[in-house]
Design an enzyme around this catalytic site. Sequence first.
Site, short mmCIF file in Angstrom:
data_model
loop_
_atom_site.label_atom_id
_atom_site.label_comp_id
_atom_site.label_asym_id
_atom_site.label_seq_id
_atom_site.Cartn_x
_atom_site.Cartn_y
_atom_site.Cartn_z
N ILE A 493 0.82 -1.22 0.00
CA ILE A 493 0.00 0.00 0.00
C ILE A 493 0.85 1.26 0.00
O ILE A 493 0.33 2.36 -0.08
CB ILE A 493 -0.99 0.04 1.20
CG1 ILE A 493 -0.25 -0.26 2.52
CG2 ILE A 493 -2.13 -0.94 0.99
CD1 ILE A 493 -1.12 -0.09 3.75
N GLY A 494 2.15 1.11 0.06
CA GLY A 494 3.00 2.30 0.02
C GLY A 494 4.45 1.90 0.00
O GLY A 494 4.82 0.80 0.41
N GLY A 496 8.24 3.65 0.99
CA GLY A 496 8.93 4.82 1.55
C GLY A 496 10.41 4.57 1.59
O GLY A 496 10.89 3.52 1.13
N GLY A 497 11.15 5.52 2.12
CA GLY A 497 12.60 5.41 2.21
C GLY A 497 13.00 4.15 2.98
O GLY A 497 13.99 3.50 2.68
N PHE A 498 12.21 3.81 3.94
CA PHE A 498 12.53 2.70 4.83
C PHE A 498 12.26 1.35 4.15
O PHE A 498 12.95 0.37 4.41
CB PHE A 498 11.65 2.86 6.07
CG PHE A 498 11.85 1.82 7.13
CD1 PHE A 498 12.88 1.95 8.04
CD2 PHE A 498 10.99 0.74 7.24
CE1 PHE A 498 13.05 1.00 9.04
CE2 PHE A 498 11.17 -0.21 8.23
CZ PHE A 498 12.20 -0.08 9.13
N GLY A 499 11.28 1.31 3.27
CA GLY A 499 10.94 0.06 2.62
C GLY A 499 9.49 0.07 2.19
O GLY A 499 8.88 1.12 2.05
N LYS A 500 8.95 -1.14 1.99
CA LYS A 500 7.57 -1.23 1.52
C LYS A 500 6.59 -1.34 2.68
O LYS A 500 6.92 -1.89 3.73
CB LYS A 500 7.42 -2.45 0.63
CG LYS A 500 8.06 -2.27 -0.72
CD LYS A 500 7.89 -3.50 -1.58
CE LYS A 500 8.56 -3.27 -2.93
NZ LYS A 500 8.78 -4.52 -3.66
N LYS A 515 5.17 -2.50 7.84
CA LYS A 515 6.25 -1.79 7.16
C LYS A 515 7.48 -2.67 7.25
O LYS A 515 7.95 -2.99 8.35
CB LYS A 515 6.47 -0.45 7.89
CG LYS A 515 7.29 0.53 7.14
CD LYS A 515 6.93 1.95 7.55
CE LYS A 515 7.97 2.55 8.45
NZ LYS A 515 7.68 3.94 8.81
N ASP A 611 10.13 14.95 10.57
CA ASP A 611 9.73 14.63 9.20
C ASP A 611 8.23 14.85 9.04
O ASP A 611 7.50 13.98 8.58
CB ASP A 611 10.14 13.19 8.85
CG ASP A 611 10.22 12.98 7.33
OD1 ASP A 611 10.16 13.99 6.58
OD2 ASP A 611 10.32 11.81 6.90
#
Length: 828
Positions: A493-494, A496-500, A515, A611
């Site tokens: 569903i998304g 980001g910098g950290f992962g999926k 996450k 952030d």
Amino acid sequence: MDSGDLRFSIRVVFALCLVCFSVGFDPVDKYYVNCGSSNDVKVGNSIYVADKSASKFLTTPQDILADSNLNSITPSEESLLYRTARIYTGPSKYTFSISQNGRHWIRLYFYPFVYQNYDMRSASFTVFAQKTALVSDFTPKNVTVKEFSVNVMSGDLVIAFSPSSNSFAYINALEVVSVPDSLIVDHASLFNPSGEFNGLVNQALETVARVNMGGPFVSFSNDTLGRTWVSDRSFLLQPNLATNESKISAVKYPQGGPTTDIAPPTVYGTCTMMNSGSDPNSNFNVTWVFSVDPGFQYLIRLHFCDIVSTAANQLVFNVYIDSFLVSPDLELSTKSGGQLATAYYMDFVTTPFDKSKLGLSIGPSPRSAYPGALLNGLEIMKMNNSRGSLAGAAILPTFPGSKKNLGVIVGVSIGVPLALVMIGILFFMHRRRRQERLRHSRTWVPISINGGTTMGSKYSTGTTISVGSNMSYRIPFIAVQEATNNFDESWVIGIGGFGKVYKGILNDGTKVAVKRGNPRSQQGLAEFRTEIEMLSQFRHRHLVSLIGYCDEKNEMILVYEYMENGTLKSHLYGSNLPNLSWKQRLEICIGAARGLHYLHTGDAKAVIHRDVKSANILLDENLMAKVADFGLSKTGPELDQTHVSTAVKGSFGYLDPEYFRRQQLTEKSDVYSFGVVLFEVLCARPVIDPSLPREMVNLAEWAMKWQKKGQLDQIIDPNLVGKIKSDSLRKFGETGEKCLADFGVDRPSMGDVLWNLEYALQLQEATVHNDPEENSTNVIGQLSPQVGDFNHVDASPSVAQFETSSVDDLSGVSMSRVFSQLVKSEGR
Ligand SMILES: *[C@@H]1O[C@H](CO)[C@@H](O)[C@H](O)[C@H]1NC(C)=O
Ligand SMILES: *[C@@H]1O[C@H](CO)[C@@H](O)[C@H](O)[C@H]1NC(C)=O
Ligand SMILES: *[C@@H]1O[C@H](CO)[C@@H](O)[C@H](O)[C@H]1NC(C)=O
Ligand SMILES: *[C@@H]1O[C@H](CO)[C@@H](O)[C@H](O)[C@H]1NC(C)=O
Ligand SMILES: *[C@@H]1O[C@H](CO)[C@@H](O)[C@H](O)[C@H]1NC(C)=O
């Protein structure tokens, strides 16, 4: 009046005084609290005093006083107590100083009503007394009085409220009153097998039932210890088999035996008995049935007083608790030297009870001259379990504010869903060291799995997370795999910098967001830890909740509550989602501001999010905003000075220019980023859009230009044109402008921002406004001195003035000036 009369009167007065002395137990400690009210109320002979926050008495992160505006809820004596309630959005506590050790009543009064955004019928929370969980994940559905008694060994009695995740707690009234030592003595009889139970004095007890057999309801004002006794009719299994008798004036309290404190004459003087009528062959039991929580032991007190016999030794009968014959051939007159109508009671302790119904029966004994049996009163008290808890559910957060308790086994699981996936998995590790390193203890996290021990965590790489409190959040990898359909790409569903980020469904159907970090890098690991650390310490309606994490097999997986409506950003542009109205947008901004305000003004140390952006503000199914993504968070500005090397982090377009220049991090950097979010919400365009003409690329610069010209309306989201009231837009624009000030010192605090947004919402909704004197530009300036020192909870008297206003959730900040401003502008 002759001397005989006089002597008689003196004797009467003397006798009355004796009665006064013997009747009146005078509690040493007595606290009656009318919660959430600014007024004291008198109920019976007690004055329930208004609770004031931020005193030693009450500590709460927010100051929400709810008024039901009802004059009468139920036509009972204590109705007045239900008019107001205090709402807790975070861990809160009352501290009562105890002058005499020993048992104390704790009575909690609840009446759920709807107050602004708070529908108390859906509130869920845990209440602790010292370390005993009195109720857990409790949701009172109607008027509810909970009575407990606990032994207080020294000093203070702390009663704490912990909202369940995503919920809040409330209470309408509360009392703490000394109990006479003679009420609960140390031992009672055991049956099955028979024996003696010792150690009752140390038990925490909850009153499950207190019944006046064959008599009416006895209100607290007719009981020397403020108890209430209910009629037994509704508990009788077969009411036709029973009859009743009343002879209150006949009741005698024997020397050295029970006193009126054990039970009043209205209880001993009435009874329910076998309806054997004129049938000498009657052979049946009279049975009462009560609902109980399985898994606990119960203290059962039976009150007897033979008000029906005309001579000693007439009546002999059997008493059964749950089909065990606990008292065969009971002959009351032998207990009182042949006297009739004498108060007598017996205490029994059950073994842990595995059913949810407890039966009690009386029936004839063959030894009786005529079949008969009676019972005058009954009390059933739940005893704390071996973990010291009275709460039935498996969900047992730790006692907030208790350092010692962290990491100790306090419950079974975070919840049924996790219990299901975690069952069978035990972790055995050491914990002592880590606990000492705990910086805060306002968490209510630690949980053990299925009775296992909870303790520190060790990364497979050898790195240790130094936060003792988060360990219980651990979820086995296999459970995460199952929940995400083995990390099905179509469930993403998304990214980001950290992962999926995957959608997940736990065994019980609970939706979660999972996450999964990219293969472990040093930076990723640091963020992973920070996130767990932050989220396990900070719980708030407007912060997204962490459900658990997994660090098995080098994984870095975080599991959160699922936010049905995704990111705020996705509702503003770049998707086909329906447009948000101005009111919805304001409410979302207010929610997010609250979350940030909470972080900045937290109990222990301020937390800087670092952030803040529209992609980190998530919306639940009701479009309620929650701030997410704490991977970059820092606690307190001072921390950064010791870590000077930290590279500037955050997201482009939202970055505080001052932080960028000087690398000095303060909460005001979040305020700047939040200002950018405000304009993003208003203009519904990306914060950096390289495809636009140069002067428009950066939203912050572009919006500030128009704001300074006083023509912000020229660049707003076309969908909002004509829908924002000019005052509301002006207030909003000014708030955004202040947030974007070049220097941190010139920016408002999140508290100020919050109030100004609330005000903008009020201006939008107000029907009458346009106060020519109202110059909202200085609201921030005016508020700063007050709001600026709002670190914990503000105890200033202005809070009380404010509570009647219609402004949503004032959360403890004194803002009487904003209030007077509102009154002024709305009142014309
Ligand atoms: C709540 O309790 C009152 C009595 O205290 C009763 O009259 C009322 O019907 C109850 N409401 C509900 C919804 O059960
Ligand atoms: C006593 O018994 C009668 C009928 O036998 C019943 O109507 C009445 O409610 C009872 N009183 C109490 C206080 O239980
Ligand atoms: C309770 O006390 C009131 C007076 O305070 C009295 O009128 C009433 O009859 C009493 N009720 C019982 C059950 O004793
Ligand atoms: C009364 O109840 C007990 C326990 O359930 C049972 O053993 C006994 O037989 C019953 N007596 C009668 C007369 O039914
Ligand atoms: C209740 O708690 C106390 C101490 O907290 C403990 O000593 C006692 O054993 C507990 N009671 C039961 C029945 O486990």
